[in-house]
Design a protein around this motif. Structure first.
Motif, PDB file in Angstrom:
ATOM      1  N   ALA A  52       0.821  -1.207   0.000  1.00  0.00           N
ATOM      2  CA  ALA A  52       0.000   0.000   0.000  1.00  0.00           C
ATOM      3  C   ALA A  52       0.860   1.264   0.000  1.00  0.00           C
ATOM      4  O   ALA A  52       1.965   1.284   0.554  1.00  0.00           O
ATOM      5  CB  ALA A  52      -0.924   0.001   1.220  1.00  0.00           C
ATOM      6  N   VAL A  53       0.305   2.320  -0.590  1.00  0.00           N
ATOM      7  CA  VAL A  53       1.019   3.601  -0.686  1.00  0.00           C
ATOM      8  C   VAL A  53       1.529   4.054   0.676  1.00  0.00           C
ATOM      9  O   VAL A  53       2.693   4.443   0.827  1.00  0.00           O
ATOM     10  CB  VAL A  53       0.100   4.676  -1.307  1.00  0.00           C
ATOM     11  N   TRP A  54       0.671   4.030   1.688  1.00  0.00           N
ATOM     12  CA  TRP A  54       1.064   4.589   2.987  1.00  0.00           C
ATOM     13  C   TRP A  54       2.207   3.808   3.617  1.00  0.00           C
ATOM     14  O   TRP A  54       3.008   4.376   4.375  1.00  0.00           O
ATOM     15  CB  TRP A  54      -0.131   4.669   3.932  1.00  0.00           C
ATOM     16  N   LEU A  55       2.322   2.518   3.313  1.00  0.00           N
ATOM     17  CA  LEU A  55       3.426   1.733   3.857  1.00  0.00           C
ATOM     18  C   LEU A  55       4.761   2.136   3.231  1.00  0.00           C
ATOM     19  O   LEU A  55       5.794   2.169   3.909  1.00  0.00           O
ATOM     20  CB  LEU A  55       3.166   0.245   3.648  1.00  0.00           C
ATOM     21  N   HIS A  56       4.753   2.445   1.941  1.00  0.00           N
ATOM     22  CA  HIS A  56       5.969   2.977   1.314  1.00  0.00           C
ATOM     23  C   HIS A  56       6.395   4.267   2.020  1.00  0.00           C
ATOM     24  O   HIS A  56       7.578   4.515   2.245  1.00  0.00           O
ATOM     25  CB  HIS A  56       5.719   3.287  -0.164  1.00  0.00           C
ATOM     26  N   THR A  57       5.404   5.092   2.343  1.00  0.00           N
ATOM     27  CA  THR A  57       5.691   6.394   2.962  1.00  0.00           C
ATOM     28  C   THR A  57       6.223   6.231   4.378  1.00  0.00           C
ATOM     29  O   THR A  57       7.255   6.809   4.746  1.00  0.00           O
ATOM     30  CB  THR A  57       4.417   7.250   2.976  1.00  0.00           C
ATOM     31  N   VAL A  58       5.536   5.428   5.173  1.00  0.00           N
ATOM     32  CA  VAL A  58       5.890   5.329   6.588  1.00  0.00           C
ATOM     33  C   VAL A  58       7.265   4.705   6.786  1.00  0.00           C
ATOM     34  O   VAL A  58       7.984   5.043   7.738  1.00  0.00           O
ATOM     35  CB  VAL A  58       4.802   4.550   7.362  1.00  0.00           C
ATOM     36  N   GLU A  59       7.675   3.820   5.879  1.00  0.00           N
ATOM     37  CA  GLU A  59       8.969   3.155   6.066  1.00  0.00           C
ATOM     38  C   GLU A  59      10.137   4.124   5.941  1.00  0.00           C
ATOM     39  O   GLU A  59      11.244   3.841   6.406  1.00  0.00           O
ATOM     40  CB  GLU A  59       9.135   2.013   5.070  1.00  0.00           C
ATOM     41  N   LYS A  60       9.913   5.298   5.348  1.00  0.00           N
ATOM     42  CA  LYS A  60      10.975   6.295   5.239  1.00  0.00           C
ATOM     43  C   LYS A  60      11.280   6.946   6.586  1.00  0.00           C
ATOM     44  O   LYS A  60      12.291   7.622   6.740  1.00  0.00           O
ATOM     45  CB  LYS A  60      10.595   7.382   4.224  1.00  0.00           C
ATOM     46  N   PHE A  61      10.375   6.756   7.569  1.00  0.00           N
ATOM     47  CA  PHE A  61      10.519   7.443   8.855  1.00  0.00           C
ATOM     48  C   PHE A  61      10.720   6.506  10.046  1.00  0.00           C
ATOM     49  O   PHE A  61      11.435   6.861  10.984  1.00  0.00           O
ATOM     50  CB  PHE A  61       9.273   8.305   9.119  1.00  0.00           C
ATOM     51  N   VAL A  62      10.105   5.335  10.031  1.00  0.00           N
ATOM     52  CA  VAL A  62      10.051   4.536  11.257  1.00  0.00           C
ATOM     53  C   VAL A  62      11.409   4.034  11.734  1.00  0.00           C
ATOM     54  O   VAL A  62      11.580   3.768  12.933  1.00  0.00           O
ATOM     55  CB  VAL A  62       9.082   3.333  11.100  1.00  0.00           C
ATOM     56  N   ASN A  63      12.366   3.916  10.841  1.00  0.00           N
ATOM     57  CA  ASN A  63      13.675   3.396  11.252  1.00  0.00           C
ATOM     58  C   ASN A  63      14.724   4.482  11.484  1.00  0.00           C
ATOM     59  O   ASN A  63      15.894   4.172  11.708  1.00  0.00           O
ATOM     60  CB  ASN A  63      14.195   2.396  10.220  1.00  0.00           C
ATOM     61  N   ARG A  64      14.313   5.742  11.465  1.00  0.00           N
ATOM     62  CA  ARG A  64      15.240   6.832  11.766  1.00  0.00           C
ATOM     63  C   ARG A  64      15.465   6.889  13.281  1.00  0.00           C
ATOM     64  O   ARG A  64      14.521   6.791  14.062  1.00  0.00           O
ATOM     65  CB  ARG A  64      14.684   8.165  11.273  1.00  0.00           C
ATOM     66  N   ASP A  65      16.706   7.109  13.681  1.00  0.00           N
ATOM     67  CA  ASP A  65      17.016   7.191  15.103  1.00  0.00           C
ATOM     68  C   ASP A  65      16.347   8.385  15.776  1.00  0.00           C
ATOM     69  O   ASP A  65      16.041   8.332  16.971  1.00  0.00           O
ATOM     70  CB  ASP A  65      18.533   7.284  15.311  1.00  0.00           C
ATOM     71  N   ASP A  66      16.129   9.475  15.006  1.00  0.00           N
ATOM     72  CA  ASP A  66      15.563  10.672  15.617  1.00  0.00           C
ATOM     73  C   ASP A  66      14.038  10.687  15.626  1.00  0.00           C
ATOM     74  O   ASP A  66      13.426  11.564  16.240  1.00  0.00           O
ATOM     75  CB  ASP A  66      16.096  11.945  14.941  1.00  0.00           C
ATOM     76  N   VAL A  67      13.404   9.737  14.964  1.00  0.00           N
ATOM     77  CA  VAL A  67      11.942   9.651  14.977  1.00  0.00           C
ATOM     78  C   VAL A  67      11.525   8.697  16.093  1.00  0.00           C
ATOM     79  O   VAL A  67      11.768   7.493  16.031  1.00  0.00           O
ATOM     80  CB  VAL A  67      11.386   9.181  13.611  1.00  0.00           C
ATOM     81  N   LYS A  68      10.886   9.256  17.105  1.00  0.00           N
ATOM     82  CA  LYS A  68      10.507   8.482  18.292  1.00  0.00           C
ATOM     83  C   LYS A  68       9.030   8.111  18.304  1.00  0.00           C
ATOM     84  O   LYS A  68       8.601   7.303  19.133  1.00  0.00           O
ATOM     85  CB  LYS A  68      10.837   9.288  19.559  1.00  0.00           C
ATOM     86  N   GLN A  69       8.248   8.695  17.405  1.00  0.00           N
ATOM     87  CA  GLN A  69       6.823   8.369  17.345  1.00  0.00           C
ATOM     88  C   GLN A  69       6.317   8.612  15.933  1.00  0.00           C
ATOM     89  O   GLN A  69       6.644   9.624  15.304  1.00  0.00           O
ATOM     90  CB  GLN A  69       6.022   9.217  18.336  1.00  0.00           C
ATOM     91  N   THR A  70       5.528   7.678  15.417  1.00  0.00           N
ATOM     92  CA  THR A  70       4.909   7.815  14.102  1.00  0.00           C
ATOM     93  C   THR A  70       3.408   7.611  14.254  1.00  0.00           C
ATOM     94  O   THR A  70       2.971   6.621  14.852  1.00  0.00           O
ATOM     95  CB  THR A  70       5.474   6.794  13.100  1.00  0.00           C
ATOM     96  N   ILE A  71       2.636   8.564  13.732  1.00  0.00           N
ATOM     97  CA  ILE A  71       1.182   8.533  13.868  1.00  0.00           C
ATOM     98  C   ILE A  71       0.542   8.574  12.485  1.00  0.00           C
ATOM     99  O   ILE A  71       0.839   9.468  11.686  1.00  0.00           O
ATOM    100  CB  ILE A  71       0.671   9.745  14.690  1.00  0.00           C
ATOM    101  N   VAL A  72      -0.315   7.619  12.198  1.00  0.00           N
ATOM    102  CA  VAL A  72      -1.090   7.621  10.964  1.00  0.00           C
ATOM    103  C   VAL A  72      -2.516   8.036  11.300  1.00  0.00           C
ATOM    104  O   VAL A  72      -3.117   7.502  12.246  1.00  0.00           O
ATOM    105  CB  VAL A  72      -1.087   6.232  10.291  1.00  0.00           C
ATOM    106  N   VAL A  73      -3.045   9.004  10.549  1.00  0.00           N
ATOM    107  CA  VAL A  73      -4.394   9.502  10.792  1.00  0.00           C
ATOM    108  C   VAL A  73      -5.316   8.974   9.703  1.00  0.00           C
ATOM    109  O   VAL A  73      -5.072   9.196   8.517  1.00  0.00           O
ATOM    110  CB  VAL A  73      -4.440  11.040  10.800  1.00  0.00           C
TER     111      VAL A  73
END
Length: 260
Positions: free
Chosen positions: A47-68
């Motif tokens: 799915a499109v949103w999964l391509h998008t979210v994977e760019k952020f979830v493994n960054r060391d500086d990203v501590k929270q990811t929220i999908v609305v």
């Protein structure tokens, strides 16, 4: 080794902490697909949103990811993607009547330790890590930053009858993109002080209205927002040339989606 461990711990304590909000609660009226809304449409292998979210979830500086997501999509989303959200550690929030309402709902769920909040369209999957690095850095330096690209096409203002009213100068005009990144207290204040927040088309507009300067960081035309099915086909080609993020596990445990 002991010193290296201490340095890593100190680095972790001093690192700015980001939350990323991915709005995916729109109606997708221009997408015109009877089966899928844009964020959930299949793109390449998922799915499109999964391509998008994977760019952020493994960054060391990203501590929270929220999908609305939209309340009307809750049951379908849980049935199809609940495993993804658990594995990737993603929080899911129900949206409101407008984009700003949706982001405001997510903002209330941002954890207390977060320093900066980034908002990135769930339907912009073609985002490169270097562009994220650049806009995050500018936000840390200035409090507020967005990605954008200079307008290069000739612009026309058109009357209701379809006739050209005037040609608009493109000098100093930029097309806003996402991520849009703000110091958390600035974004909270921008929502709190604007009673008409629901009419804003992006978060930068709200921060502009409280008088805080926003830095525009050069993005790329490749950082496209999927609006139509033609965009979906183009995004599939762009993704082939973007560096693949490092993954920690499968995006869906029941799918044939392998980490590369």
């Amino acid at each position: 080794l002991f010193r290296s461990s201490l340095l890593q711990q100190e680095e972790s304590r001093t690192m700015s902490r980001f939350a990323v909000i991915l709005p995916a609660a729109g109606q997708s009226q221009r997408f015109k697909d009877e089966h899928y809304k844009k964020p959930f449409a299949p793109l390449s292998d998922r799915a499109v949103w999964l391509h998008t979210v994977e760019k952020f979830v493994n960054r060391d500086d990203v501590k929270q990811t929220i999908v609305v997501i939209s309340p009307e999509d809750k049951s379908l989303f849980e049935a199809k993607f609940s495993a993804n959200t658990v594995i990737l550690g993603i929080d899911v929030v129900l949206g409101g009547n407008s984009r700003s309402d949706s982001v405001a709902n997510a903002l209330k769920q941002v954890r207390d330790e977060i320093d900066y909040v980034a908002i990135h369209d769930a339907v912009r999957p073609c985002i490169a890590s270097s562009w994220i690095d650049n806009v995050f850095k500018a936000a840390k330096e200035n409090g507020a930053a967005i990605l954008g690209v200079p307008v290069t096409s000739t612009l026309k203002r058109v009357k209701d009858n379809g006739q050209i009213q005037e040609t608009v100068s493109r000098e100093k005009l930029w097309e806003a993109q996402t991520p849009q990144v703000f110091r958390r207290d600035l974004l909270v204040r921008a929502f709190a002080e604007n009673p008409q927040a629901s009419t804003a088309t992006d978060e930068a507009q709200l921060v502009e209205q409280i008088g805080h300067p926003i830095t525009v960081v050069q993005g790329s035309k490749s950082n496209m927002k999927i609006t139509t099915k033609d965009d979906l086909r183009l995004a599939a080609e762009v993704l082939k040339f973007l560096p693949k993020p490092q993954r920690q596990g499968p995006a869906h445990p029941f799918g044939e989606d392998h980490w590369r």
